[in-house]
Write an enzyme that holds these catalytic residues in place. Structure first.
Site, short mmCIF file in Angstrom:
data_model
loop_
_atom_site.label_atom_id
_atom_site.label_comp_id
_atom_site.label_asym_id
_atom_site.label_seq_id
_atom_site.Cartn_x
_atom_site.Cartn_y
_atom_site.Cartn_z
N GLU A 152 -10.58 3.22 -86.98
CA GLU A 152 -11.27 4.51 -87.01
C GLU A 152 -12.30 4.45 -88.14
O GLU A 152 -11.94 4.25 -89.31
CB GLU A 152 -10.27 5.64 -87.25
CG GLU A 152 -10.90 7.02 -87.30
CD GLU A 152 -9.88 8.10 -87.59
OE1 GLU A 152 -10.25 9.29 -87.49
OE2 GLU A 152 -8.72 7.78 -87.93
N GLU A 236 -14.38 18.39 -89.93
CA GLU A 236 -12.98 18.59 -90.27
C GLU A 236 -12.92 19.80 -91.19
O GLU A 236 -13.56 19.83 -92.25
CB GLU A 236 -12.40 17.36 -90.96
CG GLU A 236 -12.23 16.17 -90.04
CD GLU A 236 -11.52 15.01 -90.71
OE1 GLU A 236 -10.59 14.47 -90.10
OE2 GLU A 236 -11.89 14.65 -91.84
#
Length: 456
Positions: A152, A236
């Protein structure tokens, strides 16, 4: 950082709602002003997909699509403190847990990636706690309907409220003309590497994603045989979030020609050229490659501690009177990596960092606007011996607050601030210097503080 729970929740919803979309059928364009308030809702946007992706909260969240690639977080008031974020509303191209956008270039094997660039323009409210970040996935196979098992890659172009990436900061680099702090970590079944832009920005134009991926390959975080599945861009969010938005977004990738799969030769003649109480200097003979050697990875006791384009490296931040074993491997631009060299041992000297060392810290305001600023602090060794570590402290005279900091470790208590060295910049040679920087916010006046500096 995207967490496994988020992925599982999203996968379950997508498996029910979009089973038919797992084929390569192009997604239809969405109409303007389309809103979803479902935590797992999605909105097609031409060649892209917008996803609500609320995975760690049940608080109300709505995402509104405004046409093109523009969308906003139209309803949100999250209130998490620390831990995983509440949500990651985002736009993506490629295949996310088996849900694939139309007309996508992905997947592409990293070793065959010709180019990958992205532009992203955002709106960032002045309140809340969030990051503005790409979330990019690699997998060992060209497709997966579950959790990717490769890497990731998160690319933070900005953040607010003092949040930090998963893992720990392990270095910094300059890529595509910009300065990045590098964080690495290991989840249960995949690696995470994060690049944090400093200072942060509201937009990037033609960002060279491939150059960042190549840096991650050189650090051992991306396996060049793995496949790039998708590129996501979003927020986020821990606190607040309403008003965050994407004004425009694009990503394009191509497959390169050639497919170089030949690794460089193994570096030879690795030798220790010097030691101090806190450092070890190394040199070796250059490797050869059918196309060209891009650089070298340096390992201490089997763990990578750095990369270099040349054939010398100095490992710092070591303990006195301690024995270390080093090896080196070469890599090329396609991500092929040689076997590690024969090992050498280095033993640091004793009593290297104490008496005879001292430091000064110089504060420099590098940029300022109505509610924020960036600053740089230079730490200089004024003594006659190398430092093992350093500490800079001050007390704000006004209403200043640090929001993000690079090349140091931050500790605050009210208006009191302490910054200590990171793991890689604690050793400063006699007469040498290092620096750290930060982005902060303020109200009223923004006077420069008086710093104190000490070494160990």
């Amino acid at each position: 950082m995207a967490r496994l729970l988020r992925a599982r929740a999203l996968a379950a919803a997508l498996a029910i709602a979009f089973t038919a979309a797992l084929s390569a059928v192009a997604l239809p364009a969405a109409q303007a002003a389309t809103t979803t308030c479902s935590g797992t809702g999605t909105i097609p946007a031409g060649d892209y997909m917008i996803q609500a992706n609320e995975w760690n909260s049940t608080a109300p969240q709505c995402v509104t699509y405004n046409g093109g690639t523009a969308w906003t977080v139209s309803t949100a008031n999250f209130n998490l403190s620390g831990g995983a974020p509440a949500t990651y509303p985002s736009i993506y191209k490629g295949c996310h847990w088996g849900l694939c956008t139309g007309n996508s270039e992905f997947p592409i094997q990293m070793s065959k990636l010709g180019s990958a660039v992205s532009s992203w323009n955002t709106t960032q409210p002045s309140s809340g706690t969030y990051d503005v970040a790409y979330d990019i996935w690699f997998n060992s196979t060209p497709t997966t309907t579950g959790q990717p098992d490769g890497t990731e890659v998160m690319i933070w172009i900005n953040s607010r409220g003092g949040v930090q990436p998963f893992g720990s900061q392990t270095g910094n680099t300059t890529v595509d003309g910009m300065n990045w702090n590098v964080w690495t970590g290991q989840q249960t079944s995949w690696k995470i590497i994060s690049y944090v832009l400093n200072p942060g920005a509201a937009s990037v134009s033609n960002l060279d994603l491939k150059a960042l991926f190549q840096d991650a390959v050189a650090r051992g975080s991306i396996n060049p045989s793995n496949y790039l599945l998708d590129v996501e861009a979003g927020f986020e969010i821990w606190q607040g979030g309403q008003g965050l938005g994407t004004n425009s977004f694009s990503v394009a990738a191509t497959t390169g020609s050639g497919g170089d799969t030949t690794p460089p030769s193994v570096p030879a003649n690795l030798a220790v050229t010097g030691t101090t109480a806190s450092s070890a200097a190394l040199s070796w003979s250059p490797s050869t490659d059918n196309v060209g050697v891009a650089g070298y990875r340096v390992y201490r006791n089997g763990v990578q501690v750095g990369t270099t384009a040349g054939t010398t490296f100095t490992d710092t931040g070591l303990s006195a009177s301690t024995r270390y074993t080093y090896t080196v491997a070469a890599y090329d631009a396609a991500g092929n990596v040689s076997a590690q060299s024969a090992g050498v041992t280095a033993t640091t000297t004793s009593n290297g960092g104490g008496g005879g060392s001292g430091c000064t810290a110089t504060y420099s305001l590098t940029n300022q606007w109505s509610t924020g600023f960036t600053a740089n602090v230079t730490v200089a060794n004024t003594g006659t011996a190398p430092t093992n570590g350093w500490k800079v402290a001050w007390t704000w005279g006004g209403n200043q607050q640090i929001q993000s900091l690079w090349n140091g470790v931050l500790s605050t208590s009210g208006t009191a601030v302490t910054v200590t060295n990171a793991g890689y910049n604690g050793s400063i040679a006699a007469g040498g210097n290092t620096s750290f920087g930060f982005q902060g916010g303020y109200s009223g006046t923004n006077s420069s503080p008086t710093l104190t500096c000490s070494t160990s």
